[in-house]
Scaffold this active site. Structure first.
Site, PDB file in Angstrom:
ATOM      1  N   ALA A 106       5.462  46.887  20.465  1.00  0.00           N
ATOM      2  CA  ALA A 106       5.167  45.516  19.925  1.00  0.00           C
ATOM      3  C   ALA A 106       6.703  44.778  19.840  1.00  0.00           C
ATOM      4  O   ALA A 106       6.689  43.650  19.587  1.00  0.00           O
ATOM      5  CB  ALA A 106       4.771  45.703  18.402  1.00  0.00           C
ATOM      6  N   CYS A 107       7.690  45.205  20.295  1.00  0.00           N
ATOM      7  CA  CYS A 107       9.085  44.987  20.135  1.00  0.00           C
ATOM      8  C   CYS A 107       9.569  44.256  21.491  1.00  0.00           C
ATOM      9  O   CYS A 107       9.481  45.380  22.599  1.00  0.00           O
ATOM     10  CB  CYS A 107      10.026  45.767  19.435  1.00  0.00           C
ATOM     11  SG  CYS A 107      11.778  45.369  19.664  1.00  0.00           S
ATOM     12  N   GLY A 108       9.634  43.065  21.752  1.00  0.00           N
ATOM     13  CA  GLY A 108      10.314  42.739  23.008  1.00  0.00           C
ATOM     14  C   GLY A 108      11.577  43.252  23.628  1.00  0.00           C
ATOM     15  O   GLY A 108      11.606  43.526  24.746  1.00  0.00           O
ATOM     16  N   ARG A 116      10.426  46.614  25.074  1.00  0.00           N
ATOM     17  CA  ARG A 116       9.815  46.550  26.035  1.00  0.00           C
ATOM     18  C   ARG A 116      10.848  46.312  27.294  1.00  0.00           C
ATOM     19  O   ARG A 116      10.793  47.032  28.321  1.00  0.00           O
ATOM     20  CB  ARG A 116       8.816  45.475  25.877  1.00  0.00           C
ATOM     21  CG  ARG A 116       7.575  45.798  25.028  1.00  0.00           C
ATOM     22  CD  ARG A 116       6.457  44.934  25.445  1.00  0.00           C
ATOM     23  NE  ARG A 116       6.544  43.487  25.066  1.00  0.00           N
ATOM     24  CZ  ARG A 116       6.779  42.795  24.010  1.00  0.00           C
ATOM     25  NH1 ARG A 116       6.374  43.599  23.100  1.00  0.00           N
ATOM     26  NH2 ARG A 116       6.906  41.614  23.689  1.00  0.00           N
TER      27      ARG A 116
END
Length: 135
Positions: A11-13, A16
């Site tokens: 969920a964390c850019g 990612r």
């Protein structure tokens, strides 16, 4: 084959982008979704030490129970901070990456380049459109 581990939150850019940078070096890392499978206490302490950090430096404040737990209290010991991270893995900042060259909290994501054994295989652009260049 290079053995790389990323403690990842999909969920964390930043997490990612870090994962994508590792893959762009030609390596498929071991991906551990640390919210589902947190590291053991001993492993967390080892990674903090290998990264040259303190437990406080690894604490995530945003979108966590940091304030409610009173973790801003400077008198809290390292053991108390690690206890909080074990009880609430969301307090562990991410992504933590382990490679043969070291352990690093990869914020911003391109700091992972400092510990990747292999160079990037091509150009890389973050999710927000920012180009990453290795100088």
């Amino acid at each position: 084959m290079t053995d790389i581990i990323i403690y990842h939150n999909p969920a964390c850019g930043t997490s990612r982008n870090t994962l994508a940078l590792i893959r762009n070096s030609g390596v498929e890392p071991h991906v551990i979704e640390y919210l589902k499978t947190p590291p053991s206490r001993a492993l967390l302490i080892e990674m903090i030490g290998r990264a040259g950090m303190t437990p406080r430096a690894l604490l995530r404040q945003k979108d966590t129970p940091y304030a409610e737990l009173g973790l801003d209290d400077a008198s809290l010991t390292d053991d108390a901070l690690v206890d909080a991270m074990m009880e609430h893995p969301i307090l562990i900042n991410r992504p933590l990456v382990v490679t043969p060259l070291g352990v690093k909290l990869c914020r911003p994501s391109e700091t992972v380049l400092d510990i990747l054994p292999d160079a990037q295989k091509g150009a890389f652009t973050k999710e927000d459109g920012e180009a990453v260049r290795r100088l």
